[in-house]
Scaffold this motif. Structure first.
Motif, PDB file in Angstrom:
ATOM      1  N   TYR A 165      21.512  68.294  25.999  1.00  0.00           N
ATOM      2  CA  TYR A 165      21.841  67.105  26.782  1.00  0.00           C
ATOM      3  C   TYR A 165      22.297  65.880  26.005  1.00  0.00           C
ATOM      4  O   TYR A 165      22.877  64.974  26.602  1.00  0.00           O
ATOM      5  CB  TYR A 165      20.634  66.706  27.639  1.00  0.00           C
ATOM      6  N   LYS A 168      26.103  65.193  26.229  1.00  0.00           N
ATOM      7  CA  LYS A 168      26.482  64.962  27.631  1.00  0.00           C
ATOM      8  C   LYS A 168      26.166  63.536  28.071  1.00  0.00           C
ATOM      9  O   LYS A 168      26.917  62.934  28.835  1.00  0.00           O
ATOM     10  CB  LYS A 168      25.737  65.961  28.524  1.00  0.00           C
ATOM     11  N   TYR A 169      25.068  62.980  27.562  1.00  0.00           N
ATOM     12  CA  TYR A 169      24.652  61.644  27.979  1.00  0.00           C
ATOM     13  C   TYR A 169      24.920  60.580  26.913  1.00  0.00           C
ATOM     14  O   TYR A 169      24.376  59.475  26.974  1.00  0.00           O
ATOM     15  CB  TYR A 169      23.173  61.672  28.395  1.00  0.00           C
TER      16      TYR A 169
END
Length: 179
Positions: A165, A168-169
């Motif tokens: 993640y 992605k963030y």
């Protein structure tokens, strides 16, 4: 080529979703945490009306991994997880639009004038609309796990969560995750 507007619309909506950031009521959500023990935190993520529950879950896991790393651990377990949503409604005002069209004929006869005509009016009414906005939220309690107990407890790896993640963030992670 019909897919280009769909893709552009999807990207625009995704851009409106809650960002990975500390909770901020002005920007529409984010994460917060409170320590509940020396090795445990309650992590909460509040989404806005454009945020999916999957996104709030991922952000909660990512924040949990950050807290785990910052506290000198490499693994954590999710003790409890509670998903809920807040709902907001607003009502638009109704409106109406009228259009009048007409025609007339005028003529004179001697010292007199005559006119005759026809007028038509049509009205379009739009009733008030009710809009409901659902905002996903998650609250999870996480407990840090020492390396020697990670396998026994089926703990989540900070390195794996960052791998899934962080990019992605928009979270930059140092190459050395293990402290």
């Amino acid at each position: 080529m019909r897919f280009i507007p769909i893709i552009a619309g999807t990207m625009l909506l995704a851009a409106c979703a809650t960002s990975y950031q500390p909770n901020n009521r002005w920007t529409g959500g984010g994460f917060s945490e409170i320590p509940i023990a020396a090795d445990a935190y309650k992590v909460t993520v509040n989404g806005n009306g454009y945020t999916s529950s999957e996104r709030t879950n991922e952000m909660a896991l990512l924040r949990s991994a950050e807290l785990t790393r910052d506290n000198g651990f490499n693994y954590f377990i999710v003790v409890t997880s509670d998903e809920y949503q807040s709902t907001r409604q607003f009502v638009t005002s109704g409106s109406s639009t009228s259009t009048t069209t007409g025609s007339a004929i005028a003529y004179s006869y001697g010292n007199r004038a005559y006119a005759t005509g026809v007028a038509n009016t049509s009205t379009t009414y739009t009733p008030p609309q009710i809009y409901t906005i659902f905002k996903p939220n998650i609250a999870m309690v996480v407990k840090f796990v020492p390396d020697e107990f990670a396998e026994q407890t089926a703990a989540l790896s900070v390195t794996q969560v960052f791998g899934l993640y962080a990019e992605k963030y928009g979270l930059t992670v140092s190459a050395n995750l293990d402290q």
